[in-house]
Design a protein around this motif. Sequence first.
Motif, PDB file in Angstrom:
ATOM      1  N   SER A   1       0.826  -1.216   0.000  1.00  0.00           N
ATOM      2  CA  SER A   1       0.000   0.000   0.000  1.00  0.00           C
ATOM      3  C   SER A   1       0.854   1.257   0.000  1.00  0.00           C
ATOM      4  CB  SER A   1      -0.921   0.044   1.229  1.00  0.00           C
ATOM      5  OG  SER A   1      -1.859  -0.994   1.211  1.00  0.00           O
ATOM      6  N   GLY A   2       2.149   1.119   0.318  1.00  0.00           N
ATOM      7  CA  GLY A   2       3.022   2.291   0.440  1.00  0.00           C
ATOM      8  C   GLY A   2       4.373   2.066  -0.210  1.00  0.00           C
ATOM      9  N   ARG A   3       5.433   2.391   0.540  1.00  0.00           N
ATOM     10  CA  ARG A   3       6.778   2.283  -0.016  1.00  0.00           C
ATOM     11  C   ARG A   3       7.197   0.835  -0.242  1.00  0.00           C
ATOM     12  NH1 ARG A   3      11.831   1.244   0.858  1.00  0.00           N
ATOM     13  NH2 ARG A   3      13.461   2.512  -0.121  1.00  0.00           N
ATOM     14  N   GLY A   4       6.724  -0.046   0.625  1.00  0.00           N
ATOM     15  CA  GLY A   4       7.026  -1.463   0.437  1.00  0.00           C
ATOM     16  C   GLY A   4       8.474  -1.805   0.703  1.00  0.00           C
ATOM     17  N   SER A   5       9.003  -1.384   1.864  1.00  0.00           N
ATOM     18  CA  SER A   5      10.416  -1.664   2.145  1.00  0.00           C
ATOM     19  C   SER A   5      10.664  -3.158   2.334  1.00  0.00           C
ATOM     20  CB  SER A   5      10.901  -0.875   3.362  1.00  0.00           C
ATOM     21  OG  SER A   5      10.287  -1.320   4.551  1.00  0.00           O
ATOM     22  N   ASN A   6       9.695  -3.889   2.882  1.00  0.00           N
ATOM     23  CA  ASN A   6       9.850  -5.338   2.999  1.00  0.00           C
ATOM     24  C   ASN A   6       9.767  -6.003   1.627  1.00  0.00           C
ATOM     25  OD1 ASN A   6      10.278  -6.376   5.760  1.00  0.00           O
ATOM     26  ND2 ASN A   6       8.440  -5.214   6.232  1.00  0.00           N
ATOM     27  N   MET A   7       8.913  -5.459   0.773  1.00  0.00           N
ATOM     28  CA  MET A   7       8.859  -5.927  -0.620  1.00  0.00           C
ATOM     29  C   MET A   7      10.226  -5.776  -1.272  1.00  0.00           C
ATOM     30  SD  MET A   7       7.331  -3.829  -3.844  1.00  0.00           S
ATOM     31  CE  MET A   7       8.753  -2.744  -3.640  1.00  0.00           C
ATOM     32  N   GLU A   8      10.827  -4.611  -1.069  1.00  0.00           N
ATOM     33  CA  GLU A   8      12.141  -4.334  -1.669  1.00  0.00           C
ATOM     34  C   GLU A   8      13.192  -5.314  -1.143  1.00  0.00           C
ATOM     35  OE1 GLU A   8      15.201  -0.579  -2.405  1.00  0.00           O
ATOM     36  OE2 GLU A   8      13.542  -0.355  -0.994  1.00  0.00           O
ATOM     37  N   ALA A   9      13.156  -5.597   0.160  1.00  0.00           N
ATOM     38  CA  ALA A   9      14.118  -6.529   0.756  1.00  0.00           C
ATOM     39  C   ALA A   9      13.974  -7.923   0.142  1.00  0.00           C
ATOM     40  CB  ALA A   9      13.933  -6.585   2.273  1.00  0.00           C
ATOM     41  N   ILE A  10      12.731  -8.350  -0.046  1.00  0.00           N
ATOM     42  CA  ILE A  10      12.480  -9.671  -0.643  1.00  0.00           C
ATOM     43  C   ILE A  10      12.950  -9.698  -2.094  1.00  0.00           C
ATOM     44  CG2 ILE A  10      10.677 -11.288  -1.385  1.00  0.00           C
ATOM     45  CD1 ILE A  10       9.062 -10.326   1.124  1.00  0.00           C
ATOM     46  N   LEU A  11      12.575  -8.681  -2.865  1.00  0.00           N
ATOM     47  CA  LEU A  11      12.923  -8.661  -4.293  1.00  0.00           C
ATOM     48  C   LEU A  11      14.438  -8.578  -4.510  1.00  0.00           C
ATOM     49  CD1 LEU A  11      10.137  -6.369  -5.820  1.00  0.00           C
ATOM     50  CD2 LEU A  11      10.254  -8.878  -5.796  1.00  0.00           C
ATOM     51  N   LYS A  12      15.127  -7.836  -3.652  1.00  0.00           N
ATOM     52  CA  LYS A  12      16.587  -7.742  -3.784  1.00  0.00           C
ATOM     53  C   LYS A  12      17.251  -9.072  -3.447  1.00  0.00           C
ATOM     54  CE  LYS A  12      17.423  -2.797  -3.388  1.00  0.00           C
ATOM     55  NZ  LYS A  12      17.959  -1.684  -2.560  1.00  0.00           N
ATOM     56  N   SER A  13      16.689  -9.798  -2.470  1.00  0.00           N
ATOM     57  CA  SER A  13      17.222 -11.127  -2.136  1.00  0.00           C
ATOM     58  C   SER A  13      17.027 -12.096  -3.292  1.00  0.00           C
ATOM     59  CB  SER A  13      16.529 -11.675  -0.881  1.00  0.00           C
ATOM     60  OG  SER A  13      16.957 -10.984   0.266  1.00  0.00           O
ATOM     61  N   ILE A  14      15.878 -11.983  -3.965  1.00  0.00           N
ATOM     62  CA  ILE A  14      15.621 -12.838  -5.145  1.00  0.00           C
ATOM     63  C   ILE A  14      16.620 -12.502  -6.250  1.00  0.00           C
ATOM     64  CG2 ILE A  14      13.959 -13.399  -6.967  1.00  0.00           C
ATOM     65  CD1 ILE A  14      11.731 -12.727  -4.879  1.00  0.00           C
TER      66      ILE A  14
ATOM     67  N   ILE B   1       9.584   1.256  -7.259  1.00  0.00           N
ATOM     68  CA  ILE B   1      10.710   0.448  -6.768  1.00  0.00           C
ATOM     69  C   ILE B   1      10.647  -0.946  -7.387  1.00  0.00           C
ATOM     70  CG2 ILE B   1      11.714  -0.639  -4.710  1.00  0.00           C
ATOM     71  CD1 ILE B   1      10.724   1.869  -3.146  1.00  0.00           C
ATOM     72  N   ALA B   2       9.449  -1.545  -7.403  1.00  0.00           N
ATOM     73  CA  ALA B   2       9.279  -2.879  -7.998  1.00  0.00           C
ATOM     74  C   ALA B   2       9.621  -2.858  -9.484  1.00  0.00           C
ATOM     75  CB  ALA B   2       7.846  -3.366  -7.777  1.00  0.00           C
ATOM     76  N   GLN B   3       9.162  -1.816 -10.182  1.00  0.00           N
ATOM     77  CA  GLN B   3       9.429  -1.713 -11.616  1.00  0.00           C
ATOM     78  C   GLN B   3      10.924  -1.576 -11.899  1.00  0.00           C
ATOM     79  OE1 GLN B   3       6.861   1.607 -12.535  1.00  0.00           O
ATOM     80  NE2 GLN B   3       5.062   0.296 -12.853  1.00  0.00           N
ATOM     81  N   LYS B   4      11.627  -0.806 -11.049  1.00  0.00           N
ATOM     82  CA  LYS B   4      13.077  -0.657 -11.206  1.00  0.00           C
ATOM     83  C   LYS B   4      13.790  -1.989 -11.015  1.00  0.00           C
ATOM     84  CE  LYS B   4      13.936   4.187 -10.053  1.00  0.00           C
ATOM     85  NZ  LYS B   4      14.434   5.129  -9.021  1.00  0.00           N
ATOM     86  N   LEU B   5      13.200  -2.852 -10.186  1.00  0.00           N
ATOM     87  CA  LEU B   5      13.788  -4.167  -9.942  1.00  0.00           C
ATOM     88  C   LEU B   5      13.297  -5.204 -10.954  1.00  0.00           C
ATOM     89  CD1 LEU B   5      13.600  -4.119  -6.045  1.00  0.00           C
ATOM     90  CD2 LEU B   5      15.690  -4.162  -7.418  1.00  0.00           C
ATOM     91  N   GLY B   6      12.564  -4.721 -11.974  1.00  0.00           N
ATOM     92  CA  GLY B   6      12.178  -5.589 -13.085  1.00  0.00           C
ATOM     93  C   GLY B   6      10.957  -6.457 -12.845  1.00  0.00           C
ATOM     94  N   VAL B   7      10.110  -6.057 -11.890  1.00  0.00           N
ATOM     95  CA  VAL B   7       8.926  -6.861 -11.568  1.00  0.00           C
ATOM     96  C   VAL B   7       7.673  -6.162 -12.088  1.00  0.00           C
ATOM     97  CG1 VAL B   7       7.591  -7.924  -9.700  1.00  0.00           C
ATOM     98  CG2 VAL B   7      10.074  -7.770  -9.521  1.00  0.00           C
ATOM     99  N   LYS B   8       6.759  -6.943 -12.670  1.00  0.00           N
ATOM    100  CA  LYS B   8       5.493  -6.395 -13.178  1.00  0.00           C
ATOM    101  C   LYS B   8       4.650  -5.868 -12.003  1.00  0.00           C
ATOM    102  CE  LYS B   8       6.018  -7.637 -17.537  1.00  0.00           C
ATOM    103  NZ  LYS B   8       5.598  -8.946 -17.984  1.00  0.00           N
ATOM    104  N   THR B   9       3.897  -4.809 -12.254  1.00  0.00           N
ATOM    105  CA  THR B   9       3.048  -4.227 -11.207  1.00  0.00           C
ATOM    106  C   THR B   9       1.614  -4.036 -11.709  1.00  0.00           C
ATOM    107  OG1 THR B   9       3.629  -1.958 -11.862  1.00  0.00           O
ATOM    108  CG2 THR B   9       4.978  -2.987 -10.141  1.00  0.00           C
ATOM    109  N   GLU B  10       0.687  -4.089 -10.774  1.00  0.00           N
ATOM    110  CA  GLU B  10      -0.727  -3.834 -11.071  1.00  0.00           C
ATOM    111  C   GLU B  10      -1.311  -2.998  -9.931  1.00  0.00           C
ATOM    112  OE1 GLU B  10      -2.788  -5.053 -13.575  1.00  0.00           O
ATOM    113  OE2 GLU B  10      -1.443  -6.477 -14.588  1.00  0.00           O
ATOM    114  N   VAL B  11      -2.257  -2.126 -10.272  1.00  0.00           N
ATOM    115  CA  VAL B  11      -2.947  -1.319  -9.258  1.00  0.00           C
ATOM    116  C   VAL B  11      -4.420  -1.688  -9.232  1.00  0.00           C
ATOM    117  CG1 VAL B  11      -3.629   1.014  -8.554  1.00  0.00           C
ATOM    118  CG2 VAL B  11      -1.328   0.610  -9.486  1.00  0.00           C
ATOM    119  N   LEU B  12      -4.912  -1.999  -8.029  1.00  0.00           N
ATOM    120  CA  LEU B  12      -6.338  -2.259  -7.821  1.00  0.00           C
ATOM    121  C   LEU B  12      -6.822  -1.331  -6.719  1.00  0.00           C
ATOM    122  CD1 LEU B  12      -6.491  -6.177  -7.870  1.00  0.00           C
ATOM    123  CD2 LEU B  12      -7.481  -4.642  -9.567  1.00  0.00           C
TER     124      LEU B  12
END
Length: 205
Positions: A9-22, A46-57
């Motif tokens: 819903s926001g910055r997603g710092s935990n998302m970033e930590a997971i994606l960087k580990s992947i 941030i997700a897009q910069k890490l090459g991951v597809k994004t969607e908004v609902l």
Amino acid sequence: MINLAILISGRGSNMEAILKSIKKNRIPVNPSVVISNKADARGIKIAQKLGVKTEVLESQGIKGPSWDYDKKIVSVLEKYDVTPKNGLVCLAGFMRIMSPEFIRYFKTRIMNIHPAILPSFPGLHSQKQAVEYGVKYSGCTVHFADEGVDTGPIIIQAVVKVKDDDTEETLAKRILSKEHKIYPEAVKLFAQGRIKTVGRKAIIS
């Protein structure tokens, strides 16, 4: 291979930590999609910069758990082949309570992280509760989501010492650094097939 979806819903710092580990090949999963319920969430870029597809609902105006809304999430997950057979859904600062129907559909395939040592201080403002209660230790918990609030089987916990002069903000900052370590670790354990749930226990092999 497990197909991973992360909900933010926001910055997603935990998302970033997971994606960087992947990205560093530390977690054997396929990062399929990041879904946000807010179009202005900083985590989208941030997700897009890490090459991951994004969607908004967008969920503005939808109060409380809603299966009608969650069905839209399911549709997006299916689009990216994140299913109850091969998928994992990680809640990373997703500020909505999932409907019981969604929880049952992805049973033991939805992870959440909480900034407290559960079962202490569930719900909102856990760090504030810890400081006001005067506990000597707090921390964070990765758990499977169930139909309660922060009540699902506990996967990993990390402990943080609470200082006498801590505020909600200073404690939250130190807890967050631990979150960034244990959430990727929990995803890795899941991807390796090392988590088994027995009753309300998550057993690590």
